[in-house]
Design an enzyme around this catalytic site. Structure first.
Site: not given
Length: 721
Positions: A693, A573, A658
């Site tokens: 995610h 991330s 995501d």
């Protein structure tokens, strides 16, 4: 090539390799790597033009979820699937290793595990897993642990037949009869809240859609407050009041946040006295409170919203405790009467300290527990509210993590906390705050056994280029030589003030037992060394984050923990942004990188306010509509700085659904890297076509992706079993 011949070739190559360089396990008959079509999109702002050849890869949610893809959607999906096929081909010779790693990892996990029960409002609550099932079963027992078990929610039943399932939150009404639960079946973190009668088992027809996980019951046990999202940006923006058994058309909006830089949510205090609307931007907090006995009443603002003021509130009896950064970079503790909550009435309880971050508090009837951070370690401080006597818990290890656990009851002298280190499995401990006696309630079981004495954990301090000392947490198996030849995986995050703690990981044993050293770098952008550590790693200071990581890498090489031939980088991330920036700035230091769901197209994303997170994060990264921030972002944005040069071996991972870092960022980055890079190193991308995610859902399925990551690293080291 058959397996026996392949192993003989590898053995011969190693024997004839005096420089100890690794031997590739890549198949010889690889298909050509995918090449994405280029369609130049011209992006101009501040009299500066960028040309993006892969902007076309973006799909809307509707396009992704359509039963019959249109031509454009099919082209994007074909590219992602082509990358997946290429990844499979590159990693073909690791398939047996991946399976072995997966079985190792899940084999260490107790299949019929159970959490430690905690007592709340007349019931003991716990959850458990059953063999052969991916999800938790939630249970309770009335008044006594000897009472009959009541299974009040089984995630496995809800997940049956679903490609993805996530239980976002559960909340039980004060009378213990109603359960509100939030579910996501897509992995976009868009939840539907439903209600279950715990006496009859009936799931009501009430469905609160487009919701955020979490919510709060009023004390009438019929009114539920919840949050909905903006359907475009997915930012939470409205708080609603729902009456059980009525149509959502009759729900009343009780709050609407029009500033898109704020996240909002609604919860209930530990005391059950107040419903609290909490709002949080990067630099500003705001709260509105309501008597939980008066659900149709008006919410009252706790104190007027400041321009740069973060604070957190906790109700206790006739007062509120407030943790605030007003005139206190590292926060201080204040209190105020329940009927006088404006800031001018606040009185100091614990003053600000330059070297100690006041992280959080837990309030009991007679004690106050304060979680503090100093020198990159958490300390738990216990204060007797009557006598003012205080003490700190002693943990006895150089590197560890300790945290306040589940403590829903005020009237107890027992603090429940969690403890772990990089060698010590996670433990749940009850601590008597009067006698100071500890009772270990549970230690994470590592199936097959784990001896902490076989491993070493250390705290290292690397000197950054500006003189700051950056802490690192290290773990390795005894016997590993520090001669520069050990493979080392350096993990970091470095954003949002989020500190990567030195946890134990049974998963990580698969690396350690094969000779890897594992290191967490507590770089700037986290709060490992206090709030200033965070401030020095964001906005126009963001380069410190990348420089810290590079300087930690150089330190580990200089001290012979590893070498550039054996050093591996990993982050996800915002940590994937770190990977991308470091790959551009110092690619020669790393043999390989794993960039998970990486935030790499910084400028384009921060210019697009329809994307979730963008507006809320202007105080984290800056707003590129301001030329100063645009120029600074452009100087480090990984996608914008890809050059014609050599890059490390790289594995990039993403998820089609995501909502945090859209899949097209890593997809575009991969395509541009493949077009520009001048080396013959591996570049592969794996897209989970069913997840977002957080990757795959379920207890075990997610470890397929971990096994893939580890197999990639081991392949680069020539480790095939």
């Amino acid at each position: 090539m058959n397996k026996v011949l392949y192993l003989l070739v590898i053995a011969f190559a190693v024997a004839c390799n005096p420089s100890n360089k690794k031997v590739s396990m890549i198949p010889d008959d690889l298909p050509p790597a995918p090449r994405a079509e280029q369609k130049d999109s011209v992006l101009t702002i501040h009299d500066h033009t960028r040309v993006d050849p892969y902007f076309w890869m973006r799909l809307t949610d509707e396009q992704k979820e359509a039963e019959t893809p249109d031509e454009h959607t099919q082209k994007v999906l074909d590219y992602l699937n082509a990358e997946n096929s290429y990844t499979d081909a590159v990693l073909k010779n690791t398939e047996e290793l991946q399976e072995k790693l997966f079985n190792e990892i899940v084999g260490r996990i107790k299949k019929d595990d159970e959490s430690v029960p905690y007592f709340s409002n007349g019931y003991w609550y716990y959850s458990r897993y059953e063999k052969g099932k991916e999800y938790r079963i939630h249970c309770r027992k009335k008044e006594s642990l000897d009472a009959e078990e009541e299974v009040f929610f089984d995630e496995n039943e809800r997940a049956e037949g679903q490609a993805y399932y996530a239980l976002g939150s559960m909340s039980i009404s004060l009378d213990n009869k109603m359960l509100a639960f939030a579910e996501d079946f897509v992995s976009r973190r868009i939840y539907t809240i439903r209600f279950k009668n715990l006496e009859t088992g009936e799931i009501y027809t009430d469905e609160l859609g487009n919701a955020q996980a979490g919510g709060a019951w009023a004390n009438d046990n019929r009114t539920y407050f919840y949050t909905t999202k903006n359907e475009v940006s997915l930012l939470s923006e409205k708080i609603w009041r729902h009456k059980l058994g009525t149509s959502t058309d009759k729900d009343v909006m009780v709050y609407h946040e029009t500033d898109p830089s704020f996240y909002i949510g609604v919860s209930k205090t530990k005391s059950d006295k107040y419903i609290v609307i909490g709002e949080d931007a990067t630099l500003v907090s705001d709260y509105w409170i309501l008597d939980a006995n008066d659900p149709t009443g008006e919410f009252k603002q706790f104190t007027p919203r400041g321009t740069e003021h973060q604070y957190y509130i906790e109700h206790f009896e006739d007062k509120w405790f407030i943790t605030t950064n007003s005139e206190a970079t590292n926060f201080r503790l204040m209190e105020t009467p329940v009927d006088a909550t404006e800031m001018s009435n606040w009185k100091e309880v614990i003053p600000h300290r330059e070297d100690v971050l006041l992280d959080e508090i837990e309030v009991f009837k007679e004690h106050l527990v304060v979680s503090e951070r100093k020198d990159a370690l958490t300390h738990l401080r216990v204060i007797n509210q009557k006598t003012k006597e205080e003490h700190y818990l002693d943990f006895g290890e150089e590197v560890y993590v300790a945290y306040i656990s589940t403590n829903p009851e005020f009237g107890t002298d027992v603090l429940r906390f969690g403890y772990s280190s990089m060698t010590t499995p996670a433990s749940t401990i009850d601590y008597n705050m009067n006698t100071r006696a500890k009772e270990v309630k549970k230690v994470q079981e590592v199936v097959g056994g784990h001896n902490p004495d076989e491993y070493v954990t250390e705290r290292l301090w690397a000197k950054a280029r500006d003189g700051k000392k950056v802490p690192m947490s290290v773990v390795y198996k005894k016997g590993v030589e520090k001669d520069g030849n050990a493979p080392l995986l350096l993990y970091a995050y470095g954003s949002y003030g989020s500190t990567m703690e030195p946890w134990f990981s049974s998963t990580r044993l698969s690396l350690l037992d094969r000779g890897f050293i594992f290191v967490v770098a507590h770089i700037r952008g986290s709060q490992a060394m206090g709030r200033q550590w965070y401030d020095d790693g964001k906005m126009l200071n963001k380069m410190n984050t990348f420089n810290d990581y590079i300087d930690c890498s150089k330190y580990l090489i200089d001290k012979n923990y590893t070498s550039a031939d054996h050093l591996y980088a990993m982050g996800g991330s915002a940590g994937g942004l770190l990977m991308g920036a470091v790959a551009n700035m110092a690619p020669e230091l790393y043999n390989g990188m794993v960039a998970a769901v990486p935030f790499v197209d910084v400028v384009s994303t921060m210019l697009d306010e329809t994307i979730p997170l963008t507006t809320n994060e202007f105080d984290e990264w800056g707003n590129p509509k301001n030329k100063e921030y645009y120029d600074y972002m452009l100087s480090y944005s990984p996608y914008d700085n890809v050059e014609a040069k050599a890059y490390p071996n790289m594995l990039i991972t993403t998820g089609l659904f995501d909502s945090q870092v859209q899949y097209w960022e890593p997809a575009k980055w991969c395509a541009k890297l493949r077009e520009k890079k001048t080396d013959e190193n591996i570049l592969i991308m794996h897209t989970n076509m069913e997840a977002g995610h957080g990757g795959a859902s379920g207890r075990f399925k997610r470890y397929r992706e971990t096994a893939l990551d580890y197999a990639f690293l081991m392949m680069l080291e020539g480790i095939n079993e």
